[in-house]
Design a protein around this motif. Sequence first.
Motif, mmCIF file in Angstrom:
data_model
loop_
_atom_site.group_PDB
_atom_site.id
_atom_site.type_symbol
_atom_site.label_atom_id
_atom_site.label_comp_id
_atom_site.label_asym_id
_atom_site.label_seq_id
_atom_site.Cartn_x
_atom_site.Cartn_y
_atom_site.Cartn_z
ATOM 1 N N GLN A 55 0.824 -1.204 0.000
ATOM 2 C CA GLN A 55 0.000 0.000 0.000
ATOM 3 C C GLN A 55 0.864 1.262 0.000
ATOM 4 O OE1 GLN A 55 -3.309 0.034 -0.429
ATOM 5 N NE2 GLN A 55 -3.243 -2.202 -0.565
ATOM 6 N N ASP A 56 1.983 1.231 0.723
ATOM 7 C CA ASP A 56 2.905 2.368 0.725
ATOM 8 C C ASP A 56 3.452 2.614 -0.684
ATOM 9 O OD1 ASP A 56 2.564 2.679 3.429
ATOM 10 O OD2 ASP A 56 4.436 1.698 3.992
ATOM 11 N N HIS A 57 3.794 1.525 -1.361
ATOM 12 C CA HIS A 57 4.321 1.634 -2.721
ATOM 13 C C HIS A 57 3.259 2.196 -3.666
ATOM 14 C CE1 HIS A 57 5.548 -0.374 -6.683
ATOM 15 N NE2 HIS A 57 6.391 0.618 -6.494
ATOM 16 N N LEU A 58 2.033 1.717 -3.539
ATOM 17 C CA LEU A 58 0.945 2.206 -4.388
ATOM 18 C C LEU A 58 0.673 3.694 -4.133
ATOM 19 C CD1 LEU A 58 -1.498 -0.815 -4.030
ATOM 20 C CD2 LEU A 58 -0.249 -0.163 -6.094
ATOM 21 N N LYS A 59 0.704 4.078 -2.865
ATOM 22 C CA LYS A 59 0.478 5.494 -2.522
ATOM 23 C C LYS A 59 1.591 6.372 -3.089
ATOM 24 C CE LYS A 59 -0.412 8.698 1.278
ATOM 25 N NZ LYS A 59 0.574 9.694 0.807
ATOM 26 N N ALA A 60 2.824 5.902 -3.002
ATOM 27 C CA ALA A 60 3.941 6.657 -3.555
ATOM 28 C C ALA A 60 3.777 6.828 -5.068
ATOM 29 C CB ALA A 60 5.268 5.960 -3.241
ATOM 30 N N GLN A 61 3.276 5.781 -5.727
ATOM 31 C CA GLN A 61 3.027 5.879 -7.171
ATOM 32 C C GLN A 61 1.945 6.913 -7.466
ATOM 33 O OE1 GLN A 61 2.238 1.639 -7.916
ATOM 34 N NE2 GLN A 61 4.011 1.606 -9.265
ATOM 35 N N ASP A 62 0.878 6.928 -6.641
ATOM 36 C CA ASP A 62 -0.188 7.918 -6.814
ATOM 37 C C ASP A 62 0.343 9.328 -6.586
ATOM 38 O OD1 ASP A 62 -2.067 6.044 -7.454
ATOM 39 O OD2 ASP A 62 -3.064 6.032 -5.496
ATOM 40 N N ASP A 63 1.167 9.486 -5.546
ATOM 41 C CA ASP A 63 1.744 10.801 -5.248
ATOM 42 C C ASP A 63 2.620 11.281 -6.404
ATOM 43 O OD1 ASP A 63 0.487 10.738 -2.815
ATOM 44 O OD2 ASP A 63 2.269 10.174 -1.670
ATOM 45 N N LEU A 64 3.392 10.352 -6.960
ATOM 46 C CA LEU A 64 4.261 10.709 -8.084
ATOM 47 C C LEU A 64 3.434 11.106 -9.302
ATOM 48 C CD1 LEU A 64 7.019 10.908 -9.428
ATOM 49 C CD2 LEU A 64 6.915 8.453 -9.885
ATOM 50 N N ALA A 66 0.433 12.382 -9.296
ATOM 51 C CA ALA A 66 -0.153 13.699 -9.032
ATOM 52 C C ALA A 66 0.889 14.800 -9.200
ATOM 53 C CB ALA A 66 -0.736 13.744 -7.620
ATOM 54 N N LYS A 67 2.092 14.554 -8.712
ATOM 55 C CA LYS A 67 3.157 15.555 -8.828
ATOM 56 C C LYS A 67 3.564 15.747 -10.282
ATOM 57 C CE LYS A 67 4.454 17.331 -5.833
ATOM 58 N NZ LYS A 67 4.000 18.606 -5.256
ATOM 59 N N GLN A 68 3.567 14.685 -11.065
ATOM 60 C CA GLN A 68 3.879 14.817 -12.477
ATOM 61 C C GLN A 68 2.791 15.614 -13.197
ATOM 62 O OE1 GLN A 68 4.459 10.658 -13.385
ATOM 63 N NE2 GLN A 68 6.683 10.857 -13.375
ATOM 64 N N GLY A 69 1.541 15.466 -12.713
ATOM 65 C CA GLY A 69 0.449 16.276 -13.253
ATOM 66 C C GLY A 69 0.678 17.749 -12.962
ATOM 67 N N GLU A 70 1.133 18.047 -11.744
ATOM 68 C CA GLU A 70 1.456 19.430 -11.386
ATOM 69 C C GLU A 70 2.600 19.957 -12.259
ATOM 70 O OE1 GLU A 70 2.236 19.936 -7.246
ATOM 71 O OE2 GLU A 70 0.484 18.776 -6.612
ATOM 72 N N LEU A 71 3.571 19.091 -12.492
ATOM 73 C CA LEU A 71 4.703 19.494 -13.326
ATOM 74 C C LEU A 71 4.246 19.799 -14.754
ATOM 75 C CD1 LEU A 71 7.685 19.893 -13.936
ATOM 76 C CD2 LEU A 71 7.926 17.419 -14.154
ATOM 77 N N ASP A 72 3.396 18.950 -15.309
ATOM 78 C CA ASP A 72 2.882 19.186 -16.661
ATOM 79 C C ASP A 72 2.111 20.505 -16.729
ATOM 80 O OD1 ASP A 72 3.987 16.819 -17.485
ATOM 81 O OD2 ASP A 72 2.119 15.663 -17.304
ATOM 82 N N LYS A 73 1.309 20.787 -15.698
ATOM 83 C CA LYS A 73 0.551 22.051 -15.660
ATOM 84 C C LYS A 73 1.508 23.239 -15.560
ATOM 85 C CE LYS A 73 -3.092 24.545 -13.181
ATOM 86 N NZ LYS A 73 -2.312 25.809 -13.149
ATOM 87 N N ALA A 74 2.530 23.109 -14.709
ATOM 88 C CA ALA A 74 3.491 24.195 -14.546
ATOM 89 C C ALA A 74 4.216 24.481 -15.861
ATOM 90 C CB ALA A 74 4.489 23.850 -13.457
ATOM 91 N N LYS A 75 4.568 23.406 -16.574
ATOM 92 C CA LYS A 75 5.233 23.590 -17.860
ATOM 93 C C LYS A 75 4.301 24.264 -18.867
ATOM 94 C CE LYS A 75 8.581 19.784 -17.586
ATOM 95 N NZ LYS A 75 8.974 18.465 -18.136
#
Length: 328
Positions: A55-64, A66-75
Motif C-alpha cells: 500500500q505504501d508503494h501504491l500510494k507513492a506511485q499515486d503521489d508521483l 499527481a506531482k507529475q500532473g502538477e509538473l505538466d501544468k506548470a510547464k
Amino acid sequence: MLSHPSRRTVRGAFVATAAVVAAALPTAPATAQPSAADALAKYNELSEKASKLNQDHLKAQDDLKAKQGELDKAKGDLAVAQKAEESLRGQVDVLTEATYSGARFNQISALLVSDSQQDFLNRMSAINILAADNAEALKNLTDAVNAADAATKSANDATEASKKLLGEVEQKKADLDKQLKEAKAQYDSLSASTRNALKNAGDMSNISVPPGTAGKAVQFALDQRGEPYVYGSNGPDSWDCSSLIQKAYAFAGVSIGRTSYAQAAAGRSVSRGEVKAGDIIVYYSSQSHVALAIDNVRAVHASTEGVPVKIADINSIGPISAIRRVEG
C-alpha cells in the motif's frame, strides 16, 4: 597387604560418578521445532508487513502521478507566459521605435507645430492615446514577465519534488520485494496441509445481494472468489485487497481511491453494529488491509499471496481500524 583395586573396578566407579554428576547438572533443552500454528502466525505477520509496504508503494506511485500532473501544468503555464511575454515585448518594441522615430510628441512640440486650436487638440489627443497604450503595454509586459518567473519556479519545484518521489517509489519497491521474499520463504516452510487449507476458496455458493450500488459492488467482489492474490495487481484475473474494492465500486459506477489508505477516508464512518452490505472494512492500525462487507457478519476480501479471494468472518480477518460507507 592392602590389595589394589582392579582397572575394571576403577572404571566402574568413574562411570558411576559421572552418572551422578550428569544427573546433578541441568539438562540443555532440545531445540523446539515451530508448530504449524506458529509457522502460520509468522507467515501472517510477514504477509501483513508486505501488505502495508504494498500500500505504501501504491500510494507513492499515486503521489508521483499527481506531482507529475502538477509538473505538466506548470510547464504549460510557463509556455503560455513565455508566449505572452514574447508578444508583449514586440508590442513595446513597436511603441518604443515609434517614439525614437518622431511619432511621439510632447505638449510643447504639439503646440509649436499646430496650425490651429483644433489641430493642437487633435495632436494632444493622439499623444495621450499613445502614452496610455505604452503604459498599458509596459504593465502587461511586467505582468507577463512576473507570471513567467512564477511558472518557471513552479516547474522547477515540481521537477525536484517528482525526482524525490521517484526515489521514494523505488525504495518502497525494494522494501516490498525484500518483504515478499521473506513471506514467500515462510509460506514454503508451511506444511502441505496448511498450504492446501490456505488455498481453499471457501464458500463458493450463490449469495443474494441487495439492490442498488452497494449490491452491485458486493456481487462483483463475490464473482472474483477463487482468483489469486498478487501484490500490486489491478485485475482482472488477480487482485490485491484494495484493487478488488476499487474495481468492485467502479463496476457499480462509483470512483474511489486505489489504496487502502484512500479507501479508509472514502464515504462516511459507521459503527460495527451498523455494518451492512457494501461497507468497506479497514483493518489494522496501519490501515493496510480492506474487505467488503456482505452483511453484518461476513466480508469478501483478497487476503494475501497464497490465499485466493474468499469470504471470511468480519471479525476474524484482523483488528478493525475503520468502517466506511460509500453509498447510503
